[in-house]
Design a protein around this motif. Structure first.
Motif, PDB file in Angstrom:
ATOM      1  N   ASP A   1      -6.959  65.313  13.384  1.00 30.03           N
ATOM      2  CA  ASP A   1      -8.335  65.723  13.676  1.00 30.03           C
ATOM      3  C   ASP A   1      -8.319  66.794  14.754  1.00 30.03           C
ATOM      4  O   ASP A   1      -7.860  66.562  15.872  1.00 30.03           O
ATOM      5  CB  ASP A   1      -9.146  64.507  14.131  1.00 30.03           C
ATOM      6  CG  ASP A   1     -10.622  64.828  14.278  1.00 30.03           C
ATOM      7  OD1 ASP A   1     -11.034  65.943  13.898  1.00 30.03           O
ATOM      8  OD2 ASP A   1     -11.358  63.958  14.774  1.00 30.03           O
TER       9      ASP A   1
ATOM     10  N   GLN B   1      -4.248  54.013  11.587  1.00 31.62           N
ATOM     11  CA  GLN B   1      -5.402  54.864  11.314  1.00 31.62           C
ATOM     12  C   GLN B   1      -5.726  55.732  12.533  1.00 31.62           C
ATOM     13  O   GLN B   1      -5.968  56.933  12.389  1.00 31.62           O
ATOM     14  CB  GLN B   1      -6.602  53.991  10.950  1.00 31.62           C
ATOM     15  CG  GLN B   1      -7.838  54.764  10.592  1.00 31.62           C
ATOM     16  CD  GLN B   1      -9.007  53.837  10.294  1.00 31.62           C
ATOM     17  OE1 GLN B   1      -8.964  52.659  10.596  1.00 31.62           O
ATOM     18  NE2 GLN B   1     -10.040  54.394   9.705  1.00 31.62           N
ATOM     19  N   ASP B   2      -5.693  55.138  13.722  1.00 28.13           N
ATOM     20  CA  ASP B   2      -5.956  55.897  14.937  1.00 28.13           C
ATOM     21  C   ASP B   2      -4.911  56.993  15.150  1.00 28.13           C
ATOM     22  O   ASP B   2      -5.236  58.114  15.543  1.00 28.13           O
ATOM     23  CB  ASP B   2      -5.979  54.977  16.158  1.00 28.13           C
ATOM     24  CG  ASP B   2      -7.220  54.106  16.197  1.00 28.13           C
ATOM     25  OD1 ASP B   2      -8.171  54.382  15.438  1.00 28.13           O
ATOM     26  OD2 ASP B   2      -7.224  53.146  16.989  1.00 28.13           O
TER      27      ASP B   2
ATOM     28  N   TRP C   1     -10.383  65.969  18.007  1.00 27.08           N
ATOM     29  CA  TRP C   1      -9.981  64.867  18.882  1.00 27.08           C
ATOM     30  C   TRP C   1      -9.341  65.417  20.138  1.00 27.08           C
ATOM     31  O   TRP C   1      -8.569  66.373  20.114  1.00 27.08           O
ATOM     32  CB  TRP C   1      -8.983  63.958  18.166  1.00 27.08           C
ATOM     33  CG  TRP C   1      -8.664  62.731  18.962  1.00 27.08           C
ATOM     34  CD1 TRP C   1      -9.340  61.561  18.948  1.00 27.08           C
ATOM     35  CD2 TRP C   1      -7.596  62.573  19.895  1.00 27.08           C
ATOM     36  NE1 TRP C   1      -8.767  60.675  19.817  1.00 27.08           N
ATOM     37  CE2 TRP C   1      -7.687  61.265  20.415  1.00 27.08           C
ATOM     38  CE3 TRP C   1      -6.574  63.383  20.354  1.00 27.08           C
ATOM     39  CZ2 TRP C   1      -6.806  60.759  21.357  1.00 27.08           C
ATOM     40  CZ3 TRP C   1      -5.693  62.891  21.304  1.00 27.08           C
ATOM     41  CH2 TRP C   1      -5.820  61.591  21.784  1.00 27.08           C
TER      42      TRP C   1
ATOM     43  N   ILE D   1      -5.600  59.853  12.853  1.00 24.63           N
ATOM     44  CA  ILE D   1      -6.751  60.640  13.310  1.00 24.63           C
ATOM     45  C   ILE D   1      -6.358  61.528  14.486  1.00 24.63           C
ATOM     46  O   ILE D   1      -6.721  62.705  14.534  1.00 24.63           O
ATOM     47  CB  ILE D   1      -7.931  59.715  13.678  1.00 24.63           C
ATOM     48  CG1 ILE D   1      -8.503  59.101  12.406  1.00 24.63           C
ATOM     49  CG2 ILE D   1      -9.009  60.461  14.442  1.00 24.63           C
ATOM     50  CD1 ILE D   1      -9.529  58.025  12.650  1.00 24.63           C
TER      51      ILE D   1
END
Length: 105
Positions: free
Chosen positions: A77, A69-70, A80, A73
């Motif tokens: 994203d 998941q990280d 980020w 992202i």
């Protein structure tokens, strides 16, 4: 409490035995095993180790899911950015080494 209940169940372990009577229909009869203290302790220890392995396996799966998941992202994203986290940057000063505090000489 749950571990105590499991331990008590293993103390009086039941063995399944198939018995045939006159009607030739197999019946299951539960026989109680008589276990020594050593055998009971081994069974309790094996059950504890088994549950710890299962818990560790589940924890690794959760960690892998979190890492995936990280990674998703970070890749997708646009807001980020790499850098210190808010908790790390809160102190305001960097970690000083011995040489920073006392000089080279």
């Amino acid at each position: 409490m749950e571990q105590i209940n499991k331990a008590l169940e293993t103390l009086v372990a039941k063995e399944e035995k198939v018995v045939k009577d006159k009607s030739d229909a197999p019946k299951k009869v539960f026989m109680e095993e008589r276990l020594s203290e050593k055998q009971r302790a081994r069974r309790i220890l094996e059950e504890k180790e088994r549950s710890e392995r299962e818990e560790a396996r589940a924890q690794r799966k959760r960690n892998i899911a979190l890492l995936k998941q990280d990674k998703f992202i970070r890749e997708n994203d646009e807001n980020w950015k790499s850098g210190p986290s808010a908790a790390c940057a809160k102190a305001g000063s960097s970690i000083s080494t011995f040489r920073d505090r006392h000089g080279e000489n």
